[in-house]
Design a protein around this motif. Sequence first.
Motif, short mmCIF file in Angstrom:
data_model
loop_
_atom_site.label_atom_id
_atom_site.label_comp_id
_atom_site.label_asym_id
_atom_site.label_seq_id
_atom_site.Cartn_x
_atom_site.Cartn_y
_atom_site.Cartn_z
N GLN A 1 0.83 -1.19 0.00
CA GLN A 1 0.00 0.00 0.00
C GLN A 1 0.88 1.25 0.00
O GLN A 1 1.82 1.36 0.77
N THR A 2 0.54 2.19 -0.87
CA THR A 2 1.31 3.43 -0.93
C THR A 2 0.83 4.41 0.15
O THR A 2 -0.26 4.26 0.71
N LYS A 3 1.65 5.41 0.39
CA LYS A 3 1.30 6.43 1.38
C LYS A 3 0.00 7.14 0.99
O LYS A 3 -0.85 7.42 1.84
N GLU A 4 -0.18 7.40 -0.31
CA GLU A 4 -1.37 8.11 -0.79
C GLU A 4 -2.64 7.29 -0.52
O GLU A 4 -3.66 7.83 -0.09
N ILE A 5 -2.57 5.97 -0.78
CA ILE A 5 -3.73 5.12 -0.55
C ILE A 5 -4.07 5.07 0.93
O ILE A 5 -5.25 5.21 1.32
N ILE A 6 -3.07 4.89 1.78
CA ILE A 6 -3.30 4.83 3.23
C ILE A 6 -3.90 6.14 3.72
O ILE A 6 -4.84 6.14 4.54
N LYS A 7 -3.40 7.25 3.22
CA LYS A 7 -3.89 8.57 3.65
C LYS A 7 -5.36 8.76 3.27
O LYS A 7 -6.17 9.20 4.10
N GLU A 8 -5.73 8.42 2.04
CA GLU A 8 -7.12 8.57 1.59
C GLU A 8 -8.05 7.64 2.36
O GLU A 8 -9.15 8.05 2.76
N MET A 9 -7.62 6.41 2.57
CA MET A 9 -8.47 5.46 3.29
C MET A 9 -8.66 5.90 4.73
O MET A 9 -9.77 5.87 5.27
N ASN A 10 -7.60 6.32 5.39
CA ASN A 10 -7.67 6.77 6.78
C ASN A 10 -8.61 7.96 6.92
O ASN A 10 -9.42 8.03 7.86
N SER A 11 -8.53 8.89 5.97
CA SER A 11 -9.41 10.07 5.99
C SER A 11 -10.87 9.67 5.79
O SER A 11 -11.77 10.24 6.43
N ILE B 1 -9.10 1.48 -7.34
CA ILE B 1 -7.98 2.00 -6.58
C ILE B 1 -7.42 3.29 -7.21
O ILE B 1 -6.97 4.20 -6.51
N GLN B 2 -7.48 3.38 -8.56
CA GLN B 2 -6.92 4.56 -9.23
C GLN B 2 -7.72 5.82 -8.93
O GLN B 2 -7.19 6.94 -9.01
N THR B 3 -9.00 5.65 -8.61
CA THR B 3 -9.86 6.82 -8.36
C THR B 3 -10.28 6.91 -6.90
O THR B 3 -11.24 7.63 -6.59
N LEU B 4 -9.60 6.20 -6.01
CA LEU B 4 -10.00 6.18 -4.61
C LEU B 4 -9.67 7.52 -3.93
O LEU B 4 -8.49 7.89 -3.79
N LYS B 5 -10.72 8.23 -3.56
CA LYS B 5 -10.58 9.48 -2.82
C LYS B 5 -11.42 9.38 -1.55
O LYS B 5 -12.47 8.72 -1.53
N ALA B 6 -10.98 10.05 -0.51
CA ALA B 6 -11.60 9.91 0.81
C ALA B 6 -13.11 10.16 0.77
O ALA B 6 -13.89 9.38 1.34
#
Length: 523
Positions: A308-318, A412-417
């Motif tokens: 998991q990339t930092k960007e994915i983790i950040k969006e999911m966490n938010s 996953i490519q369009t995953l935004k919080a």
Amino acid sequence: MSSHRSWLLVSFFLLEALCLEAAKILTISTLGGSHYILMSRVSQILHGDGHNVTKLLYERIVMPDFTKEKPPYQVIKWYLPEDQQKKIHNREHRLTEELIYGRSEHHTLLKVHEHFGDLCNHLLRRKDIIEFLKNENFDLVFLDSVDVCSLLVAEKLGKQFVSFLPTIFSAMDFGLPRAPLSYVPVYSSGLTDQMDFWGRVKNFLVFLDTSMKRREAISQYDNTIQEHFAEGSRPVLSDLLLKAELWFVNSDFALEFAHPLFPNMVYVGGLLDKPVQPIPQDLENFISQFGDSGFVLVALGSVVSMLQTKEIIKEMNSAFAQLPQGVLWTCKDSNWPKDVTLAPNVKIMDWLPQTDLLAHPSIRLFVTHGGMNSVMEAIQHGVPIVGIPFSTDQPEIMVRVEAKNLGVSIQIQTLKAETFALTMKEVIEDKRYKSAAMAAKIIRHSHPLTPAQRLVSWIDHILQTGGAAHLKPYSFQQPWHEHYMLDVFLFLLGLTLGTLWLFVKVLKSLYRYLSGVRKVKKV
């Protein structure tokens, strides 16, 4: 009455098993992740049925959570040569990243097959292992159909084999006679069984495209075959799977579209089912904080979780921070970005008891990568799904999840919080998803035999009968033009056109004759 009937069936199969002599069965596991987990489970089931099981294992694939396993059956491990290990391991990591973030593009899959072809070469060069396996004189080989090398090992040993498909039925495109393309979607088509005209056009074109790509993929093993099989006895990979005595499919009609099955094809989805255990007290304490809101379980699979990339983790966490539910998330501390603050309603752990949490009365949603085993576990316990498919079979599995109203897929490519949070809230709050999940659970539980019982009863059946020749349709031996009746169609077309041509010729001759008669009369 139904429970009495089930008990009679179980008793019959148990009695039949007692009458059988223990068979020597070889299971082969050279792929990692869920493939390894499933083959370990199959080995345990067969051993528990009284058979003498030996598992051939590629040591590199053993997952961290299973390193302490001490199986009761014999395990034969093989390793790469020391001078090759670092190079091949680095290539494995690079290819895994490409598969996950490159959406399984064909050129990447070709490189994956080339890589496994090289690994297979190393295995078949181990004369000590191959000779040992030959001397064991196994009664049956149990292999993973995705693992092409295991097919070559079975062919090298000259033994009957059973094929296990670890994913959905449509992935069974290995040159087997197909079910009708009019309502059975081709693997990677993204279609359901309800196709309009253009859907059927797409399904047919995808079938042609995947057939060509499959031939290109299996050609990556040509060098291995040439090196290890004598000229004149070299197997054709596209024909090998037709030799399988049985096909076990790791799926269930609770997920699959209805379609024809040959007699030697059996659904055993749910092999990883196990009795539910109480969850640890610290998890129970966390869940209780959220009362009736309940909790969301997040598990994206062992491979994806590591990448998991930092960007994915950040969006999911938010996104999780916007939910009223608590969130239990399988995510290693070592992978967590230091500059991202964990949401107050989120608890991350290296490992979570997935089955036990899915069975918990307070669960409201399962966020998953859409792996086959995870989806089957969600169905087992009637839990709605939000899927984030990364690669391989996951997008196709999620097509079925959405078609059955079991959940929703998000790319996953369009995953935004914001959109991710709205999607989770929709699936939690819209009762149709929970209703569909419970209906699938009923279908899943309605079988008179468990998946493990179905598996061992069919294995015992072919051991008793010396194989499954009586279960294989003749179509397995037919060339494709006979199977699809093209020769009959062309014959009838030719006969029809020939008849029409002859009819026209007769009419023309008759017309000329009558015209000649009229001219004579006028004269």
